[in-house]
Design a protein around this motif. Structure first.
Motif, PDB file in Angstrom:
ATOM      1  N   ARG A  89     -73.509  24.224 -41.387  1.00 43.09           N
ATOM      2  CA  ARG A  89     -74.958  24.072 -41.557  1.00 43.09           C
ATOM      3  C   ARG A  89     -75.419  22.637 -41.347  1.00 43.09           C
ATOM      4  N   ASP A  90     -74.549  21.651 -41.642  1.00 38.92           N
ATOM      5  CA  ASP A  90     -74.932  20.251 -41.511  1.00 38.92           C
ATOM      6  C   ASP A  90     -74.434  19.618 -40.213  1.00 38.92           C
ATOM      7  N   ALA A  91     -73.533  20.291 -39.523  1.00 41.28           N
ATOM      8  CA  ALA A  91     -73.007  19.781 -38.246  1.00 41.28           C
ATOM      9  C   ALA A  91     -72.861  20.963 -37.303  1.00 41.28           C
ATOM     10  N   ARG A  92     -73.936  21.242 -36.576  1.00 39.20           N
ATOM     11  CA  ARG A  92     -73.975  22.432 -35.741  1.00 39.20           C
ATOM     12  C   ARG A  92     -72.964  22.347 -34.592  1.00 39.20           C
ATOM     13  N   ARG A  93     -72.322  23.485 -34.338  1.00 40.52           N
ATOM     14  CA  ARG A  93     -71.388  23.615 -33.226  1.00 40.52           C
ATOM     15  C   ARG A  93     -71.524  25.004 -32.639  1.00 40.52           C
ATOM     16  N   PRO A  94     -71.157  25.173 -31.364  1.00 43.58           N
ATOM     17  CA  PRO A  94     -71.192  26.525 -30.815  1.00 43.58           C
ATOM     18  C   PRO A  94     -70.209  27.429 -31.551  1.00 43.58           C
ATOM     19  N   ILE A  95     -70.685  28.623 -31.897  1.00 45.57           N
ATOM     20  CA  ILE A  95     -69.864  29.613 -32.602  1.00 45.57           C
ATOM     21  C   ILE A  95     -69.810  30.871 -31.751  1.00 45.57           C
ATOM     22  N   VAL A  96     -68.615  31.317 -31.422  1.00 43.96           N
ATOM     23  CA  VAL A  96     -68.442  32.542 -30.649  1.00 43.96           C
ATOM     24  C   VAL A  96     -67.715  33.548 -31.521  1.00 43.96           C
ATOM     25  N   LEU A  97     -68.313  34.707 -31.684  1.00 45.31           N
ATOM     26  CA  LEU A  97     -67.747  35.753 -32.537  1.00 45.31           C
ATOM     27  C   LEU A  97     -67.097  36.830 -31.685  1.00 45.31           C
ATOM     28  N   PHE A  98     -65.796  37.018 -31.864  1.00 46.71           N
ATOM     29  CA  PHE A  98     -65.068  38.129 -31.266  1.00 46.71           C
ATOM     30  C   PHE A  98     -64.776  39.126 -32.381  1.00 46.71           C
ATOM     31  N   THR A  99     -65.184  40.366 -32.196  1.00 45.42           N
ATOM     32  CA  THR A  99     -65.000  41.356 -33.252  1.00 45.42           C
ATOM     33  C   THR A  99     -64.635  42.713 -32.667  1.00 45.42           C
ATOM     34  N   ASP A 100     -64.002  43.559 -33.469  1.00 46.88           N
ATOM     35  CA  ASP A 100     -63.706  44.920 -33.020  1.00 46.88           C
ATOM     36  C   ASP A 100     -64.743  45.909 -33.550  1.00 46.88           C
ATOM     37  N   ASP A 101     -65.822  45.380 -34.123  1.00 48.87           N
ATOM     38  CA  ASP A 101     -66.881  46.226 -34.662  1.00 48.87           C
ATOM     39  C   ASP A 101     -67.849  46.593 -33.537  1.00 48.87           C
TER      40      ASP A 101
END
Length: 210
Positions: A89-101
């Motif tokens: 929340r204080d140091a934004r970075r790209p987040i990539v979510l891999f899920t089996d849902d």
């Protein structure tokens, strides 16, 4: 020749690479996770750590300072994602979510929470790099827009502060707007401060004196 350093990636994932042989779902998740990591390595990415989604995640991410975070989540991805979003929340970075849902009803919430890309299981390892390249480009574009918006808001606020300070000086010194501005500008140069900071000091003194 491209000499850019490889992106430093942290994977946030439960320990699924050595599952119970009797648990078919766990084995599927382990294979998906293994394929993802192979794709990252083949794409030239630098996996600097694999971290569990626990209360220590913010501290660990702060120490490692990765370029990108991969969330390798099982079907119960929401709790894992909440840990990651809180940790960044204080140091934004790209987040990539891999899920089996395969339930995509959570995509909108995930994107709103800060996820740059949402990928459902089944992605071949050779497609991991294009997905991450697009996610990084999108993140950089959005951060650029965010900075532009923040700069515009700051400029607007600064202008309001300067205008108020000019009004105070015009009233106290019986001068016109240009003279008031020149007083602020000279003080700014003499003290090596931003014009808005000098203006705020004028306002603070006026408020204090009533």
């Amino acid at each position: 020749m491209d000499t850019a350093p490889a992106l430093r990636i942290v994977i946030v994932a439960p320990d699924t690479l050595a599952p119970d042989p009797a648990d078919a779902q766990a084995w599927w998740e382990a294979e998906r996770s293994r394929s993802l990591r192979i794709g990252l390595l083949e794409g030239g990415y630098n996996i600097v750590a694999v971290l569990p989604p626990d209360v220590f995640l913010p501290e660990r991410l702060a120490q490692i300072q990765p370029d990108m975070i991969i969330v390798d989540a099982e079907s119960q991805a929401r709790d894992t994602l909440e840990h990651v979003v809180f940790a960044t929340r204080d140091a934004r970075r790209p987040i990539v979510l891999f899920t089996d849902d395969s339930d995509t009803s959570h995509v909108k919430d995930a994107i709103a929470a800060g996820v740059t890309a949402y990928v459902v299981a089944g992605l071949a390892s050779e497609r991991v790099k294009p997905v991450l390249d697009i996610a990084l480009a999108r993140f950089q574009h959005e951060e650029g827009l965010r900075r532009e918006l923040a700069d515009a808001r700051t400029q607007l606020q600064d202008r309001k502060v300067v205008d108020r300070a000019k009004g105070i000086l015009m009233s106290r010194h019986r001068c016109n707007e240009q003279d008031a501005y020149e007083r602020l500008r000279k003080a700014s140069m003499d003290k090596g401060l931003r014009l808005a900071d000098v203006a705020q000091r004028v306002i603070d003194v006026a408020d204090m004196l009533g």
